[in-house]
Motif scaffolding. Structure first.
Motif, PDB file in Angstrom:
ATOM      1  N   ALA A  15       0.860  -1.189   0.000  1.00 29.34           N
ATOM      2  CA  ALA A  15       0.000   0.000   0.000  1.00 29.34           C
ATOM      3  C   ALA A  15       0.894   1.236   0.000  1.00 29.34           C
ATOM      4  O   ALA A  15       2.110   1.125   0.167  1.00 29.34           O
ATOM      5  N   ASN A  16       0.282   2.391  -0.176  1.00 25.88           N
ATOM      6  CA  ASN A  16       1.003   3.656  -0.105  1.00 25.88           C
ATOM      7  C   ASN A  16       0.429   4.504   1.018  1.00 25.88           C
ATOM      8  O   ASN A  16      -0.762   4.453   1.297  1.00 25.88           O
ATOM      9  N   VAL A  17       1.288   5.310   1.621  1.00 27.83           N
ATOM     10  CA  VAL A  17       0.870   6.229   2.679  1.00 27.83           C
ATOM     11  C   VAL A  17       0.159   7.411   2.027  1.00 27.83           C
ATOM     12  O   VAL A  17       0.604   7.906   0.985  1.00 27.83           O
ATOM     13  N   VAL A  18      -0.950   7.849   2.637  1.00 28.50           N
ATOM     14  CA  VAL A  18      -1.703   8.977   2.077  1.00 28.50           C
ATOM     15  C   VAL A  18      -0.825  10.228   2.026  1.00 28.50           C
ATOM     16  O   VAL A  18       0.048  10.422   2.873  1.00 28.50           O
ATOM     17  N   ARG A  19      -1.042  11.062   1.044  1.00 24.90           N
ATOM     18  CA  ARG A  19      -0.266  12.302   0.909  1.00 24.90           C
ATOM     19  C   ARG A  19      -0.597  13.270   2.038  1.00 24.90           C
ATOM     20  O   ARG A  19       0.285  13.877   2.615  1.00 24.90           O
ATOM     21  N   TRP A  20      -1.882  13.443   2.333  1.00 30.12           N
ATOM     22  CA  TRP A  20      -2.326  14.328   3.408  1.00 30.12           C
ATOM     23  C   TRP A  20      -3.352  13.586   4.233  1.00 30.12           C
ATOM     24  O   TRP A  20      -4.190  12.881   3.701  1.00 30.12           O
ATOM     25  N   ARG A  21      -3.297  13.782   5.539  1.00 27.73           N
ATOM     26  CA  ARG A  21      -4.305  13.194   6.415  1.00 27.73           C
ATOM     27  C   ARG A  21      -4.871  14.290   7.298  1.00 27.73           C
ATOM     28  O   ARG A  21      -4.193  15.244   7.661  1.00 27.73           O
ATOM     29  N   ARG A  22      -6.154  14.127   7.607  1.00 28.60           N
ATOM     30  CA  ARG A  22      -6.802  15.099   8.487  1.00 28.60           C
ATOM     31  C   ARG A  22      -6.269  14.894   9.894  1.00 28.60           C
ATOM     32  O   ARG A  22      -5.987  13.780  10.320  1.00 28.60           O
ATOM     33  N   TYR A  23      -6.166  15.991  10.632  1.00 21.42           N
ATOM     34  CA  TYR A  23      -5.522  15.942  11.936  1.00 21.42           C
ATOM     35  C   TYR A  23      -6.134  17.023  12.819  1.00 21.42           C
ATOM     36  O   TYR A  23      -6.702  17.999  12.345  1.00 21.42           O
ATOM     37  N   GLY A  24      -5.999  16.853  14.120  1.00 24.68           N
ATOM     38  CA  GLY A  24      -6.392  17.896  15.065  1.00 24.68           C
ATOM     39  C   GLY A  24      -7.864  17.895  15.389  1.00 24.68           C
ATOM     40  O   GLY A  24      -8.602  16.971  15.055  1.00 24.68           O
TER      41      GLY A  24
ATOM     42  N   LEU B  84     -11.504  18.059  15.280  1.00 27.95           N
ATOM     43  CA  LEU B  84     -12.492  17.863  14.218  1.00 27.95           C
ATOM     44  C   LEU B  84     -11.879  17.677  12.829  1.00 27.95           C
ATOM     45  O   LEU B  84     -12.533  17.860  11.823  1.00 27.95           O
ATOM     46  N   GLY B  85     -10.599  17.348  12.768  1.00 23.37           N
ATOM     47  CA  GLY B  85      -9.954  17.064  11.490  1.00 23.37           C
ATOM     48  C   GLY B  85      -9.837  18.258  10.575  1.00 23.37           C
ATOM     49  O   GLY B  85      -9.837  18.122   9.354  1.00 23.37           O
ATOM     50  N   GLN B  86      -9.673  19.432  11.134  1.00 21.69           N
ATOM     51  CA  GLN B  86      -9.616  20.648  10.319  1.00 21.69           C
ATOM     52  C   GLN B  86      -8.198  21.031   9.908  1.00 21.69           C
ATOM     53  O   GLN B  86      -8.010  21.975   9.157  1.00 21.69           O
ATOM     54  N   GLU B  87      -7.190  20.295  10.391  1.00 22.22           N
ATOM     55  CA  GLU B  87      -5.803  20.549  10.002  1.00 22.22           C
ATOM     56  C   GLU B  87      -5.322  19.369   9.162  1.00 22.22           C
ATOM     57  O   GLU B  87      -5.934  18.310   9.145  1.00 22.22           O
ATOM     58  N   PHE B  88      -4.174  19.549   8.495  1.00 17.94           N
ATOM     59  CA  PHE B  88      -3.619  18.494   7.655  1.00 17.94           C
ATOM     60  C   PHE B  88      -2.164  18.253   7.997  1.00 17.94           C
ATOM     61  O   PHE B  88      -1.433  19.176   8.323  1.00 17.94           O
ATOM     62  N   ARG B  89      -1.774  16.985   7.889  1.00 17.89           N
ATOM     63  CA  ARG B  89      -0.370  16.607   8.035  1.00 17.89           C
ATOM     64  C   ARG B  89       0.005  15.733   6.854  1.00 17.89           C
ATOM     65  O   ARG B  89      -0.781  14.919   6.385  1.00 17.89           O
ATOM     66  N   SER B  90       1.240  15.877   6.427  1.00 17.75           N
ATOM     67  CA  SER B  90       1.749  15.102   5.308  1.00 17.75           C
ATOM     68  C   SER B  90       2.218  13.737   5.789  1.00 17.75           C
ATOM     69  O   SER B  90       3.029  13.650   6.702  1.00 17.75           O
ATOM     70  N   GLY B  91       1.719  12.669   5.179  1.00 18.09           N
ATOM     71  CA  GLY B  91       2.124  11.316   5.554  1.00 18.09           C
ATOM     72  C   GLY B  91       1.785  11.007   7.001  1.00 18.09           C
ATOM     73  O   GLY B  91       0.776  11.467   7.522  1.00 18.09           O
ATOM     74  N   THR B  92       2.628  10.213   7.659  1.00 17.94           N
ATOM     75  CA  THR B  92       2.448   9.893   9.075  1.00 17.94           C
ATOM     76  C   THR B  92       3.741  10.236   9.804  1.00 17.94           C
ATOM     77  O   THR B  92       4.728  10.621   9.192  1.00 17.94           O
ATOM     78  N   LYS B  93       3.725  10.066  11.098  1.00 20.24           N
ATOM     79  CA  LYS B  93       4.923  10.345  11.883  1.00 20.24           C
ATOM     80  C   LYS B  93       6.079   9.433  11.459  1.00 20.24           C
ATOM     81  O   LYS B  93       7.238   9.840  11.433  1.00 20.24           O
ATOM     82  N   ALA B  94       5.766   8.192  11.094  1.00 19.93           N
ATOM     83  CA  ALA B  94       6.799   7.220  10.769  1.00 19.93           C
ATOM     84  C   ALA B  94       7.146   7.140   9.283  1.00 19.93           C
ATOM     85  O   ALA B  94       8.277   6.805   8.931  1.00 19.93           O
TER      86      ALA B  94
ATOM     87  N   VAL C  70       4.578   0.713   1.552  1.00 19.98           N
ATOM     88  CA  VAL C  70       4.728  -0.139   2.730  1.00 19.98           C
ATOM     89  C   VAL C  70       4.124  -1.505   2.429  1.00 19.98           C
ATOM     90  O   VAL C  70       3.320  -1.651   1.504  1.00 19.98           O
ATOM     91  N   TYR C  71       4.526  -2.481   3.217  1.00 26.74           N
ATOM     92  CA  TYR C  71       3.994  -3.832   3.094  1.00 26.74           C
ATOM     93  C   TYR C  71       3.262  -4.186   4.374  1.00 26.74           C
ATOM     94  O   TYR C  71       3.787  -3.982   5.471  1.00 26.74           O
ATOM     95  N   VAL C  72       2.059  -4.730   4.239  1.00 27.43           N
ATOM     96  CA  VAL C  72       1.252  -5.139   5.387  1.00 27.43           C
ATOM     97  C   VAL C  72       1.656  -6.556   5.753  1.00 27.43           C
ATOM     98  O   VAL C  72       1.586  -7.461   4.921  1.00 27.43           O
TER      99      VAL C  72
ATOM    100  N   HIS D 240      -4.609   5.473   7.141  1.00 25.15           N
ATOM    101  CA  HIS D 240      -3.472   6.264   6.673  1.00 25.15           C
ATOM    102  C   HIS D 240      -2.818   5.680   5.416  1.00 25.15           C
ATOM    103  O   HIS D 240      -1.821   6.222   4.938  1.00 25.15           O
ATOM    104  N   LEU D 241      -3.386   4.599   4.906  1.00 25.79           N
ATOM    105  CA  LEU D 241      -2.831   3.947   3.712  1.00 25.79           C
ATOM    106  C   LEU D 241      -3.888   3.901   2.617  1.00 25.79           C
ATOM    107  O   LEU D 241      -5.091   3.981   2.890  1.00 25.79           O
ATOM    108  N   HIS D 242      -3.455   3.760   1.375  1.00 25.40           N
ATOM    109  CA  HIS D 242      -4.375   3.646   0.243  1.00 25.40           C
ATOM    110  C   HIS D 242      -3.752   2.792  -0.845  1.00 25.40           C
ATOM    111  O   HIS D 242      -2.588   2.413  -0.774  1.00 25.40           O
ATOM    112  N   THR D 243      -4.534   2.484  -1.862  1.00 23.13           N
ATOM    113  CA  THR D 243      -4.105   1.694  -3.016  1.00 23.13           C
ATOM    114  C   THR D 243      -3.506   0.353  -2.574  1.00 23.13           C
ATOM    115  O   THR D 243      -2.387   0.005  -2.939  1.00 23.13           O
TER     116      THR D 243
END
Length: 143
Positions: A13-22, A24-34, A41-43, A76-79
């Protein structure tokens, strides 16, 4: 010299480019902390059924570039897709996990894609901000 491990089917899978954060999800973060946005990535394991779907993923770490194994939210993953993996680093990390056939990996990939989409749509109980950069709202564009 040790023999290379036997290739096996996993879900990639691939990590999402932007994820909602904070709040009510009104902020955005790129990828994840890791993992960086778009990282492959491989599941190697899943933990479904607890409301906050989690899985164990192996990929190149965001800060070091070394292979890491970490539990992360499915949303946090897609495809998700089945892939025959040859990388010794990944195969070592999943050596004690059940071996999937190609058909099982395809089924898991389809299931995880549905779970991830549902998780992204329901995790924050608030409307999307305008404009929204989250994975569900971004237009599909070639990379």
């Amino acid at each position: 010299m040790a023999e290379a491990p036997e290739p096996r089917w996993l879900v990639a899978a691939n990590v999402v480019r932007w994820r909602r954060y904070g709040e009510l999800g009104q902020e955005f973060r790129s990828g994840t902390k890791a993992f960086r946005a778009g990282a492959k990535v491989y599941v190697i394991d899943t933990y479904p059924g607890m409301g906050n779907e989690q899985l164990t993923a192996v990929g190149h770490g965001r800060h070091t570039g070394h292979w890491i194994t970490i539990d992360t939210g499915t949303r946090h993953l897609h495809t998700f897709r089945a892939q025959l993996v040859y990388s010794p680093a990944v195969l070592r990390r999943c050596a004690d996990r059940p071996v999937w056939s190609r058909e099982e990996a395809v089924e898991w990939a389809e299931f995880l894609e549905r779970v991830a989409r549902l998780g992204r749509n329901t995790h924050h109980a608030a409307p999307h901000p305008d404009p929204c950069l989250c994975h569900e709202c971004l237009p599909v564009s070639p990379e």
